[in-house]
Design an enzyme around this catalytic site. Structure first.
Site, mmCIF file in Angstrom:
data_model
loop_
_atom_site.group_PDB
_atom_site.id
_atom_site.type_symbol
_atom_site.label_atom_id
_atom_site.label_comp_id
_atom_site.label_asym_id
_atom_site.label_seq_id
_atom_site.Cartn_x
_atom_site.Cartn_y
_atom_site.Cartn_z
ATOM 1 N N LYS A 54 0.930 -1.160 0.072
ATOM 2 C CA LYS A 54 0.018 0.035 0.132
ATOM 3 C C LYS A 54 0.953 1.438 -0.016
ATOM 4 O O LYS A 54 0.516 2.263 -0.786
ATOM 5 C CB LYS A 54 -0.969 0.047 1.321
ATOM 6 C CG LYS A 54 -1.934 -1.066 1.215
ATOM 7 C CD LYS A 54 -2.794 -1.204 2.402
ATOM 8 C CE LYS A 54 -3.883 -2.467 2.409
ATOM 9 N NZ LYS A 54 -4.655 -2.827 3.457
ATOM 10 N N GLN A 98 -4.261 -0.996 9.583
ATOM 11 C CA GLN A 98 -4.404 -2.325 9.069
ATOM 12 C C GLN A 98 -4.905 -3.407 10.054
ATOM 13 O O GLN A 98 -4.644 -3.475 11.299
ATOM 14 C CB GLN A 98 -2.728 -2.769 8.732
ATOM 15 C CG GLN A 98 -2.817 -4.052 7.942
ATOM 16 C CD GLN A 98 -3.238 -4.251 6.327
ATOM 17 O OE1 GLN A 98 -3.556 -3.125 5.970
ATOM 18 N NE2 GLN A 98 -3.827 -5.354 6.159
ATOM 19 N N ASP A 121 -11.041 3.063 3.781
ATOM 20 C CA ASP A 121 -11.263 1.524 3.904
ATOM 21 C C ASP A 121 -12.695 1.369 3.587
ATOM 22 O O ASP A 121 -13.212 0.094 3.187
ATOM 23 C CB ASP A 121 -10.791 0.984 5.285
ATOM 24 C CG ASP A 121 -9.491 0.220 4.889
ATOM 25 O OD1 ASP A 121 -9.234 -0.462 4.014
ATOM 26 O OD2 ASP A 121 -8.800 0.131 6.080
#
Ligand code: GUN
Length: 305
Positions: A54, A98, A121
């Site tokens: 990412k 995460q 997200d």
């Protein structure tokens, strides 16, 4: 004849090229680029590799990227305070924590602490609610379902009136993609069935699918004879089934036996190289969208609207 392979790697390349242009245009227009913070707690090897990808992708697009690694024993309060700091940082448009988090931290509290405006997200209940309402309300779609829908559209698969069967009911993939495919609009308008571990006659449902989306996390769950000839098969499973002696890297396989399924399906995604790369592309797309939205809000505030 074998199925057409839907390559997530190729599609990611196309999407990132589009985003690169968007970032360059933003920079030229108002001297700011999208800002993304990736927060990694601890050193779970899979999470480290996802976050590294990412970060690399964000940097390759010219984002302002902050990699914030925290020790596994950070307290929940400490993590919540960190999120609050980034919620208030005008150079940051997207906050990614995460998952999974260490057991002593409540994931729900962490997701809820991220400002819905920076929730790239798409996990915050406000954004999930807007996704369910659909239409102009939609803000940030969760990245894996958004990537799946994009693959279906870009592969030229007809979704209008199609029978879509989703195997799996997770909050991150199964539930949102089932809702999204049943909405009105582009790449949707489908008739959706969501099946799970308690479903009777799982195979009978799969056999009806014009589009079969499998996100169960069970290697080889879907048998080739469950696939309708010509169907589009999207395999979301990423199962670590061993370690390569040659490279020392994990050997991955999906929830569908690719070699056999490709003889029956019309189009199919591989694992690896299918849905995975698209998830990161969609995260970048959400961050660009957020940067634009924040810019528009600043403009509205300045003009007093
Ligand atoms: N862990 C596995 N997939 C994801 C994802 O898409 N986002 C976050 N934040 N964590 C994950």
């Amino acid at each position: 004849m074998g199925a057409e392979i839907i390559s997530g790697i190729q599609m990611r390349k196309e999407i990132l090229a589009e985003l690169e242009q968007d970032v360059a245009a933003m920079k030229a227009e108002y001297g700011q680029v999208p800002g993304l913070v990736t927060i990694l707690v601890g050193e779970n090897p899979a999470s480290v590799s996802y976050v590294t990808l990412k970060v690399q992708t964000a940097l390759s697009l010219g984002f302002h990227e902050v990699q914030d690694n925290q020790p596994a024993d950070i307290s929940e309060q400490g993590l919540l305070a960190l999120i609050e700091k980034y919620n208030n940082d005008p150079a940051i448009h997207g906050i990614l924590v995460q998952l999974p988090l260490p057991k002593h931290i409540n994931e729900e509290a962490v997701i809820n602490a991220i400002s819905p405006d920076k929730d790239v997200d798409g996990f915050h209940p406000v954004n999930l609610g807007k996704m369910v309402i659909g239409g102009d309300n939609v803000r940030y779609l969760p990245c894996t379902p958004a990537g799946i829908q994009e693959m279906i559209v870009r592969s030229g698969t007809e979704t209008e009136g199609a029978e879509v069967v989703v195997v799996g009911r997770s909050n991150i993939v199964g539930k949102p993609i089932a809702v999204m495919m049943g909405q009105k609009g582009r790449g949707a308008n489908s008739t959706v069935t969501m099946v799970h571990t308690r479903t009777k006659d799982l195979d009978a449902h799969c056999r009806r699918a014009d589009i079969l989306i499998v996100a169960a996390g069970v290697p080889g769950l879907v048998k080739p004879e469950w696939i309708k000839p010509g169907a589009t098969v999207i395999d979301v499973g990423v199962n670590r089934v061993g370690v390569s002696e040659e490279t020392g890297k994990a050997i991955l396989c999906g929830d569908v036996d690719f070699d056999q399924a490709r003889e029956i399906a019309g189009k199919i995604t591989p694992v690896p190289g299918g849905v995975g790369p698209m998830t990161i592309a969609m995260l970048m797309k959400n961050t660009v969208k957020s940067a634009r939205w924040h810019r528009e809000q600043e403009g509205l505030t300045r003009t007093g609207k």
